[in-house]
Design a protein around this motif. Structure first.
Motif, PDB file in Angstrom:
ATOM      1  N   SER A 279       0.826  -1.198   0.000  1.00  0.00           N
ATOM      2  CA  SER A 279       0.000   0.000   0.000  1.00  0.00           C
ATOM      3  C   SER A 279       0.861   1.248   0.000  1.00  0.00           C
ATOM      4  N   LEU A 280       0.307   2.313  -0.550  1.00  0.00           N
ATOM      5  CA  LEU A 280       0.911   3.635  -0.517  1.00  0.00           C
ATOM      6  C   LEU A 280      -0.182   4.658  -0.290  1.00  0.00           C
ATOM      7  N   ARG A 281       0.187   5.765   0.317  1.00  0.00           N
ATOM      8  CA  ARG A 281      -0.727   6.879   0.487  1.00  0.00           C
ATOM      9  C   ARG A 281      -0.106   8.122  -0.129  1.00  0.00           C
ATOM     10  N   LEU A 282      -0.720   8.619  -1.179  1.00  0.00           N
ATOM     11  CA  LEU A 282      -0.269   9.826  -1.837  1.00  0.00           C
ATOM     12  C   LEU A 282      -0.948  11.042  -1.232  1.00  0.00           C
ATOM     13  N   SER A 283      -0.208  12.134  -1.162  1.00  0.00           N
ATOM     14  CA  SER A 283      -0.739  13.393  -0.677  1.00  0.00           C
ATOM     15  C   SER A 283      -0.557  14.464  -1.730  1.00  0.00           C
ATOM     16  N   CYS A 284      -1.465  15.400  -1.759  1.00  0.00           N
ATOM     17  CA  CYS A 284      -1.384  16.545  -2.652  1.00  0.00           C
ATOM     18  C   CYS A 284      -1.731  17.780  -1.846  1.00  0.00           C
ATOM     19  N   ALA A 285      -0.730  18.587  -1.570  1.00  0.00           N
ATOM     20  CA  ALA A 285      -0.911  19.801  -0.796  1.00  0.00           C
ATOM     21  C   ALA A 285      -1.028  21.000  -1.725  1.00  0.00           C
ATOM     22  N   ALA A 286      -2.035  21.813  -1.503  1.00  0.00           N
ATOM     23  CA  ALA A 286      -2.255  23.013  -2.296  1.00  0.00           C
ATOM     24  C   ALA A 286      -1.767  24.231  -1.537  1.00  0.00           C
ATOM     25  N   SER A 287      -1.159  25.143  -2.253  1.00  0.00           N
ATOM     26  CA  SER A 287      -0.697  26.390  -1.670  1.00  0.00           C
ATOM     27  C   SER A 287      -1.007  27.532  -2.627  1.00  0.00           C
ATOM     28  N   GLY A 288      -0.997  28.739  -2.113  1.00  0.00           N
ATOM     29  CA  GLY A 288      -1.286  29.897  -2.935  1.00  0.00           C
ATOM     30  C   GLY A 288      -2.760  30.214  -3.054  1.00  0.00           C
ATOM     31  N   GLY A 289      -3.593  29.414  -2.455  1.00  0.00           N
ATOM     32  CA  GLY A 289      -5.026  29.621  -2.498  1.00  0.00           C
ATOM     33  C   GLY A 289      -5.758  28.409  -1.972  1.00  0.00           C
ATOM     34  N   THR A 290      -6.981  28.608  -1.564  1.00  0.00           N
ATOM     35  CA  THR A 290      -7.772  27.507  -1.046  1.00  0.00           C
ATOM     36  C   THR A 290      -8.398  26.705  -2.180  1.00  0.00           C
TER      37      THR A 290
ATOM     38  N   THR B  43       1.805   0.964 -11.860  1.00  0.00           N
ATOM     39  CA  THR B  43       3.040   1.716 -12.032  1.00  0.00           C
ATOM     40  C   THR B  43       2.822   2.885 -12.981  1.00  0.00           C
ATOM     41  N   ALA B  44       3.108   4.084 -12.510  1.00  0.00           N
ATOM     42  CA  ALA B  44       2.891   5.288 -13.303  1.00  0.00           C
ATOM     43  C   ALA B  44       3.348   6.496 -12.506  1.00  0.00           C
ATOM     44  N   THR B  45       3.397   7.627 -13.187  1.00  0.00           N
ATOM     45  CA  THR B  45       3.533   8.898 -12.506  1.00  0.00           C
ATOM     46  C   THR B  45       2.132   9.397 -12.173  1.00  0.00           C
ATOM     47  N   TYR B  46       1.913   9.713 -10.923  1.00  0.00           N
ATOM     48  CA  TYR B  46       0.593  10.137 -10.468  1.00  0.00           C
ATOM     49  C   TYR B  46       0.573  11.647 -10.303  1.00  0.00           C
ATOM     50  N   TYR B  47      -0.420  12.268 -10.929  1.00  0.00           N
ATOM     51  CA  TYR B  47      -0.555  13.718 -10.924  1.00  0.00           C
ATOM     52  C   TYR B  47      -1.812  14.140 -10.180  1.00  0.00           C
ATOM     53  N   CYS B  48      -1.658  15.121  -9.349  1.00  0.00           N
ATOM     54  CA  CYS B  48      -2.784  15.740  -8.682  1.00  0.00           C
ATOM     55  C   CYS B  48      -3.348  16.842  -9.568  1.00  0.00           C
ATOM     56  N   ALA B  49      -4.657  17.002  -9.559  1.00  0.00           N
ATOM     57  CA  ALA B  49      -5.306  18.028 -10.354  1.00  0.00           C
ATOM     58  C   ALA B  49      -6.417  18.691  -9.555  1.00  0.00           C
ATOM     59  N   ALA B  50      -6.610  19.957  -9.818  1.00  0.00           N
ATOM     60  CA  ALA B  50      -7.674  20.725  -9.189  1.00  0.00           C
ATOM     61  C   ALA B  50      -8.371  21.568 -10.237  1.00  0.00           C
ATOM     62  N   SER B  51      -9.686  21.592 -10.193  1.00  0.00           N
ATOM     63  CA  SER B  51     -10.441  22.433 -11.099  1.00  0.00           C
ATOM     64  C   SER B  51     -10.115  23.896 -10.846  1.00  0.00           C
ATOM     65  N   LYS B  52      -9.936  24.659 -11.916  1.00  0.00           N
ATOM     66  CA  LYS B  52      -9.699  26.090 -11.783  1.00  0.00           C
ATOM     67  C   LYS B  52     -10.971  26.848 -11.420  1.00  0.00           C
ATOM     68  N   VAL B  53     -12.113  26.222 -11.647  1.00  0.00           N
ATOM     69  CA  VAL B  53     -13.401  26.847 -11.401  1.00  0.00           C
ATOM     70  C   VAL B  53     -13.990  26.271 -10.126  1.00  0.00           C
TER      71      VAL B  53
END
Length: 128
Positions: free
Chosen positions: A17-28, A91-101
């Motif tokens: 198992s793995l736990r990925l985190s994605c921290a956002a900065s510069g805005g909520t 197996t892959a590179t995992y990318y975090c994404a956030a809607s701009k809207v």
């Protein structure tokens, strides 16, 4: 503009198992749909999981359904991807994404790349 930074990737064996985190900065991002995509070498970007800004609805791609769990902690401005029973196909590179809207009614997986903020990615490698 919101900046996203992924962490938690690594090299593991099948079944781990793995736990990925994605921290956002510069805005909520508390009002934004967020999610995870992945890209294997030589392949396109595939949707993995998404969570609505309300936090009450989640979506998963078929290959990971039942094994991965997406969650968010709005107080920490962070989303997570708990990955259990990993397989070499993960197996892959995992990318975090956030809607701009904010408060969007468009599913994250259906939005164009231009409508999303992206992290730099974190590598997940699963050996058999």
């Amino acid at each position: 503009q919101v900046h996203l930074r992924e962490s938690g990737g690594g090299l593991v064996q099948a079944g781990d198992s793995l736990r990925l985190s994605c921290a956002a900065s510069g805005g909520t991002v508390s009002g934004n749909d967020m999610g995870w995509f992945r890209q294997a070498p030589g392949q396109g970007r595939d949707f993995v999981a998404a969570i609505r800004w309300t936090g009450g609805r989640t979506y998963y791609a078929s290959p990971v359904k039942g094994r991965f769990t997406i969650s968010r902690d709005d107080a920490a401005n962070t989303i997570y991807l708990q990955m259990d029973n990993l397989t070499p196909e993960d197996t892959a590179t995992y990318y975090c994404a956030a809607s701009k809207v904010a408060y969007s009614n468009t599913p994250l997986a259906a939005q164009s790349n231009d409508n999303l903020n992206w992290g730099q990615g974190t590598q997940v490698t699963v050996s058999s």
